[in-house]
Write a protein that holds these residues in place. Sequence first.
Motif, PDB file in Angstrom:
ATOM      1  N   HIS A   1      12.260  14.542 -10.667  1.00  0.00           N
ATOM      2  CA  HIS A   1      11.476  13.677 -11.190  1.00  0.00           C
ATOM      3  C   HIS A   1       9.979  13.769 -10.669  1.00  0.00           C
ATOM      4  O   HIS A   1       8.973  13.334 -11.228  1.00  0.00           O
ATOM      5  CB  HIS A   1      12.061  12.213 -11.104  1.00  0.00           C
ATOM      6  N   CYS A   2       9.865  14.418  -9.577  1.00  0.00           N
ATOM      7  CA  CYS A   2       8.485  14.676  -8.944  1.00  0.00           C
ATOM      8  C   CYS A   2       7.492  15.043  -9.879  1.00  0.00           C
ATOM      9  O   CYS A   2       7.808  16.239 -10.246  1.00  0.00           O
ATOM     10  CB  CYS A   2       8.560  15.294  -7.878  1.00  0.00           C
ATOM     11  N   VAL A   3       6.438  14.520 -10.227  1.00  0.00           N
ATOM     12  CA  VAL A   3       5.401  15.005 -10.958  1.00  0.00           C
ATOM     13  C   VAL A   3       4.779  16.051 -10.731  1.00  0.00           C
ATOM     14  O   VAL A   3       4.162  16.852 -11.438  1.00  0.00           O
ATOM     15  CB  VAL A   3       4.588  13.669 -11.645  1.00  0.00           C
ATOM     16  N   SER A   4       4.482  16.128  -9.387  1.00  0.00           N
ATOM     17  CA  SER A   4       3.652  17.121  -8.859  1.00  0.00           C
ATOM     18  C   SER A   4       4.253  18.293  -8.071  1.00  0.00           C
ATOM     19  O   SER A   4       3.885  18.981  -7.333  1.00  0.00           O
ATOM     20  CB  SER A   4       2.397  16.608  -7.900  1.00  0.00           C
ATOM     21  N   SER A  59       0.760  -1.154  -0.183  1.00  0.00           N
ATOM     22  CA  SER A  59      -0.192   0.128   0.138  1.00  0.00           C
ATOM     23  C   SER A  59       0.895   1.039  -0.095  1.00  0.00           C
ATOM     24  O   SER A  59       1.916   1.308   0.729  1.00  0.00           O
ATOM     25  CB  SER A  59      -0.876   0.027   1.203  1.00  0.00           C
ATOM     26  N   ARG A  60       0.290   2.056  -0.770  1.00  0.00           N
ATOM     27  CA  ARG A  60       1.156   3.371  -0.932  1.00  0.00           C
ATOM     28  C   ARG A  60       0.465   4.515   0.088  1.00  0.00           C
ATOM     29  O   ARG A  60      -0.429   5.002  -0.357  1.00  0.00           O
ATOM     30  CB  ARG A  60       1.178   3.883  -2.315  1.00  0.00           C
ATOM     31  N   ARG A 113       0.587  18.235  -1.956  1.00  0.00           N
ATOM     32  CA  ARG A 113       0.874  18.381  -3.208  1.00  0.00           C
ATOM     33  C   ARG A 113       1.072  16.816  -3.512  1.00  0.00           C
ATOM     34  O   ARG A 113       0.867  16.274  -4.772  1.00  0.00           O
ATOM     35  CB  ARG A 113       2.231  19.024  -3.560  1.00  0.00           C
ATOM     36  N   ILE A 129       1.546  13.179  -4.375  1.00  0.00           N
ATOM     37  CA  ILE A 129       0.278  12.123  -5.068  1.00  0.00           C
ATOM     38  C   ILE A 129       0.723  10.747  -4.781  1.00  0.00           C
ATOM     39  O   ILE A 129       0.049   9.853  -5.083  1.00  0.00           O
ATOM     40  CB  ILE A 129      -0.188  12.488  -6.445  1.00  0.00           C
ATOM     41  N   ILE A 130       1.705  10.550  -4.068  1.00  0.00           N
ATOM     42  CA  ILE A 130       2.365   9.323  -3.474  1.00  0.00           C
ATOM     43  C   ILE A 130       2.325   8.179  -4.798  1.00  0.00           C
ATOM     44  O   ILE A 130       1.925   7.137  -4.869  1.00  0.00           O
ATOM     45  CB  ILE A 130       1.415   8.760  -2.487  1.00  0.00           C
ATOM     46  N   CYS A 131       3.037   8.641  -5.943  1.00  0.00           N
ATOM     47  CA  CYS A 131       3.204   7.865  -6.845  1.00  0.00           C
ATOM     48  C   CYS A 131       4.493   7.140  -6.648  1.00  0.00           C
ATOM     49  O   CYS A 131       4.645   5.793  -7.348  1.00  0.00           O
ATOM     50  CB  CYS A 131       3.436   8.609  -8.272  1.00  0.00           C
ATOM     51  N   GLY A 132       5.343   7.327  -6.131  1.00  0.00           N
ATOM     52  CA  GLY A 132       6.409   6.395  -5.604  1.00  0.00           C
ATOM     53  C   GLY A 132       7.775   6.657  -6.802  1.00  0.00           C
ATOM     54  O   GLY A 132       8.608   6.040  -6.593  1.00  0.00           O
ATOM     55  N   VAL A 133       7.608   7.650  -7.495  1.00  0.00           N
ATOM     56  CA  VAL A 133       8.476   7.712  -8.455  1.00  0.00           C
ATOM     57  C   VAL A 133      10.152   8.293  -7.845  1.00  0.00           C
ATOM     58  O   VAL A 133      11.048   8.051  -8.181  1.00  0.00           O
ATOM     59  CB  VAL A 133       8.048   8.910  -9.555  1.00  0.00           C
ATOM     60  N   GLU A 168      11.730   5.601  -6.478  1.00  0.00           N
ATOM     61  CA  GLU A 168      12.350   4.544  -7.698  1.00  0.00           C
ATOM     62  C   GLU A 168      13.669   5.275  -8.329  1.00  0.00           C
ATOM     63  O   GLU A 168      14.559   4.406  -8.563  1.00  0.00           O
ATOM     64  CB  GLU A 168      11.345   4.668  -8.881  1.00  0.00           C
TER      65      GLU A 168
END
Lengths: 359, 128, 126
Positions: free
Chosen positions: C54-57, C34-35, C75, C77-81, C84
Amino acid sequence: MSNQIVVPFGPQHPVLPEPIHLDLVLEDERVVEAVPTIGYVHRGLEKLVEKRDFKDYVLIAERICGICSFTHSVTYCNAIEHIMGIEVPPRAQFIRTIWMEYSRMHSHLLWLGLTADAMGFENLFMNAWRLREEILDDMEATTGGRVIQGSSKVGGIRLDIPDEKLGEMVDHLKSIRPLLEESNRIFTHDQTVRHRMRGLGVLSKEEAWDLGAVGPTARGSGCDMDVRSTGYSAYGELGFKPITFPHGDCLDRCLVRSEEVLAAVDLVERAVAKMPDGPIEEKVKGNPDGEYFAFSEQPRGECMHYVKANGKKNIVRHRVRTPTFTNIPPLVKMLAGIELADVPVVVLTIDPCIGCAER
Amino acid sequence: MNEQKHTVIEIAVTDLLKKAEEYHTKGHRLVQIGCTPLGDRYEINYTFTTAWDFESLRITVHDGDEIPSISGTYWGAFIYENEIHDLFGLSVTDMNIDFQGHLIETRVPTPFKNPPKVTIVSKGGDAQ
Amino acid sequence: MPLFTMVKRALANVTGKPATLMYPATPAKQYDVSRGHIVIAIEDCIFCGNCQRHCVSQAIVVDREARTWEIDRLRCIICGVCAEVCPKDCIFIEPDYHPSSVGPVVELVQGPPAPPKVEKKAKTEE
């Protein structure tokens, strides 16, 4: 000659999950014309591609829609992979397919619940959403997100599903299958549902084809149109057959979705049975250069991602044609000539997802 | 990898209506109309299909050019043409339903042609 | 016949357990993957700024001079990039959610002072 009045419908309305505004021109209680307006949730995500790395953009592409999220990211990845000539490993393709079918199940169950709610069938609404929760649990256990999976990446997938977990997922689906069949039976046979939806908002096969209807809206009118039959991802190896219904009314659009939930369960079972071993991602080197139109079948219908790149890290243009957007002209046609009290149900049957439509 | 067949045919703007009419009589459905800004010019793709062999007509226009509307042939085309008008500020003539810029009501007019300034988030966040 | 189905359903609903979780009393469902929220092990951080780029937001701001790492939770979005791309693998995703808030939540993580630079000894062979 009776007087015409204009009734504004939306953007905030109890039956609408998302903001679309319709100006309904009424003659007595009958709708003569409907004029849609969107633009309440325009975020300019297509433009954002010019500012972000094309690999990171997958996560933004996924957030175009909050329901058919995973399919958006896979379609975007497909487009990039085709441009760059990346061969995605078969295991990644199969797992993507499983997740896509899971998102179809959860989207359709959400929609079936909303429809039941729109016609005042609260019990069925809660039943459908309770089943949806079971699907979402498996999604979260495998990807980490309930509706935003974020597990697809250019060249493959980010997370593998272990074989034991795949077995558990199939067992779980087997255990809820009787409940899904029960809910399907209610939608097919229940008097309340039939009475509310049969013969309402009819869209003939010719109209559906001509106006560009896609997805369950077109299949409910008898058009045999489903991008999954072209066999993208792993669908080609799973033996897929589109589900169509002939009448083109609200009930048939509802039944298409209800049947597709069961078909999705079958597809997941077949995919798990044929699951190949191997790596889950392919290394991505360099930047894309070229253009591609990628098509896929979302829960709401055929979706297109057009990507044009020029060999730089940022893509020139990413254009998304979402199913709701192309289903708006058929909706306008359906609304003409029905009673005002039927408008909420008819609007709901195209499964409007305005967040998608505006990006 | 599954290639979907897609043929792109470049045509002149004046041929558009005739070609669209041809596709309509052949029983193609309109898949999409999409606009691509390329610096000084715009490419507009009109995609048609009968089954899964897609065909795109591509026209190239410049700012201020007038694009004829194919909504006389394909009734549903108004939604794409209004979108192009609202987002890119290109003018499309003779649409069957002309929203005059009110289909997509954005705060910044024609946001894809004159994009609003991008702000970079500074330290301390920007949520107030 | 429908009456029997109805009675059966009603009895099951009356006697059975509720389908929902009694949320604050029972914790929400969670899985290993779970993120929930992003955390950083700041002592391993080299302040390269890869996560910020790299943070998209645009939720992360890294300051190399002041040795701080800052995240705007609203801000994110807990995408996890970020996890990575981190070259030192010092950003993690925790499965539990961040508590809800009514105002801006900007978390500043101060890194330890920079280790003293190792002076390059000029090797002299004499």
